[in-house]
Design an enzyme around this catalytic site. Structure first.
Site, PDB file in Angstrom:
ATOM      1  N   ASP A   1       0.865  -1.179   0.000  1.00  0.00           N
ATOM      2  CA  ASP A   1       0.000   0.000   0.000  1.00  0.00           C
ATOM      3  C   ASP A   1       0.905   1.235   0.000  1.00  0.00           C
ATOM      4  OD1 ASP A   1      -2.252   1.736   0.539  1.00  0.00           O
ATOM      5  OD2 ASP A   1      -1.646   1.709   2.646  1.00  0.00           O
TER       6      ASP A   1
ATOM      7  N   ASP B   1      -0.146   5.175   0.926  1.00  0.00           N
ATOM      8  CA  ASP B   1      -0.366   6.129   2.028  1.00  0.00           C
ATOM      9  C   ASP B   1      -0.417   5.425   3.377  1.00  0.00           C
ATOM     10  OD1 ASP B   1      -1.281   8.926   0.755  1.00  0.00           O
ATOM     11  OD2 ASP B   1      -2.034   7.287  -0.486  1.00  0.00           O
TER      12      ASP B   1
ATOM     13  N   ASP C   1      -2.090  -0.239   6.007  1.00  0.00           N
ATOM     14  CA  ASP C   1      -2.355   0.435   7.280  1.00  0.00           C
ATOM     15  C   ASP C   1      -3.832   0.675   7.564  1.00  0.00           C
ATOM     16  OD1 ASP C   1      -2.444   2.423   5.129  1.00  0.00           O
ATOM     17  OD2 ASP C   1      -2.763   3.860   6.751  1.00  0.00           O
TER      18      ASP C   1
HETATM   19 MG   LIG Z   1      -2.917   3.236   3.261  1.00  0.00          MG
END
Ligand SMILES: [Mg+2]
Length: 259
Positions: free
Chosen positions: A23, A25, A202
């Site tokens: 991923d 961000d 996240d």
């Molecule tokens: Mg992310």
């Protein structure tokens, strides 16, 4: 979502055997007050390119962001990209998933206009996406309830979209476009097939992909705080970059590379 009992750093990557899915961000770069304000550490693209070569090309970035934004943030990285939760991709045999979620271009433009007007009226941030839209309330966390109500109202107008809650944002994305659906597709083909899946993410949008990686005998690594089904955890993007760098230079221990 289950809260995992494990908060340990993952074991080392094995670039010759792993298929690495990352991923962007909150995983490779720190979350910024505005999505367009993320800081990309110097050396990140080089790190990704080096690792990409070491694992025979089996490294892809997997993001909810539009492809154009990913390429703008990482112009030097020319490896595979999955953008817009799988509705867009580069360097992969991945049919656009749920591309027709909104309808025609006029419908999409109208949706973007409604998001922009709502953001303007409530001092929030609207994000126009190629196949949907998002409303961000990071600057005004107290606005979460009205942002949710607005997103739900828009959902009634666009029944083929799905509401995707994210960190300090609500997004409408095409029904078929999810990271895990894209990965299931991508992992069947070279150079990813037959390798151990490794996924780092996240956010809530990453949970199904983390579960998918673990179900395939791989590593699911939750980045940052919060409940997760992941078996492993790294504390933030700096630790992620150091962990990736350690696979390139095993002697570089102690997660010293934080860019
Ligand atoms: Mg992310």
């Amino acid at each position: 979502m289950t809260t995992n009992a494990h908060n340990s750093a993952p074991p080392a990557l094995v670039p010759e055997e792993d298929a690495i899915f990352l991923d962007f961000d909150g995983t490779l770069v720190d979350i910024a007050p505005r999505p367009d304000a993320v800081h990309v550490p110097e050396g990140l693209a080089d790190l990704l390119m080096e690792l990409h070569a070491m694992c025979g090309g089996a490294l892809a970035l997997v993001s909810g962001r539009a492809m154009a934004e990913l390429t703008a943030f990482l112009p030097q990285f020319d490896g595979p990209l999955i953008g817009s939760h799988g509705a867009e991709s580069r360097g992969l045999d991945l049919p656009g998933q749920g591309e027709d979620g909104v309808g025609d271009e006029a419908d999409l433009a109208a949706l973007h206009a409604r998001f922009a007007a709502f953001a303007e009226a409530h001092d929030l941030l609207a994000e126009a996406k190629p196949h949907g839209a998002a409303i961000h309330f990071r600057a005004r966390p107290e606005a979460e309830p009205i942002a949710r109500a607005f997103a739900e109202e828009m959902l009634r107008l666009c029944p083929r979209l799905r509401l995707q809650p994210a960190k300090m944002a609500f997004e409408l994305r095409p029904e078929g476009a999810t990271k895990d659906a894209a990965l299931r597709q991508v992992a069947k083909a070279a150079p990813f097939a037959g390798r151990r899946p490794v996924y780092l993410g996240d956010d809530t949008t990453d949970e199904p992909a983390l579960i998918w990686a673990q179900a395939g005998g791989g590593l699911g690594v939750k980045v940052g705080e919060g409940g997760s089904a992941a078996r492993w955890r790294l504390e933030g993007p700096g630790a992620v970059r150091a962990w990736l760098a350690a696979a390139i230079e095993p002697e570089r221990e102690g997660y010293s590379w934080a860019g």
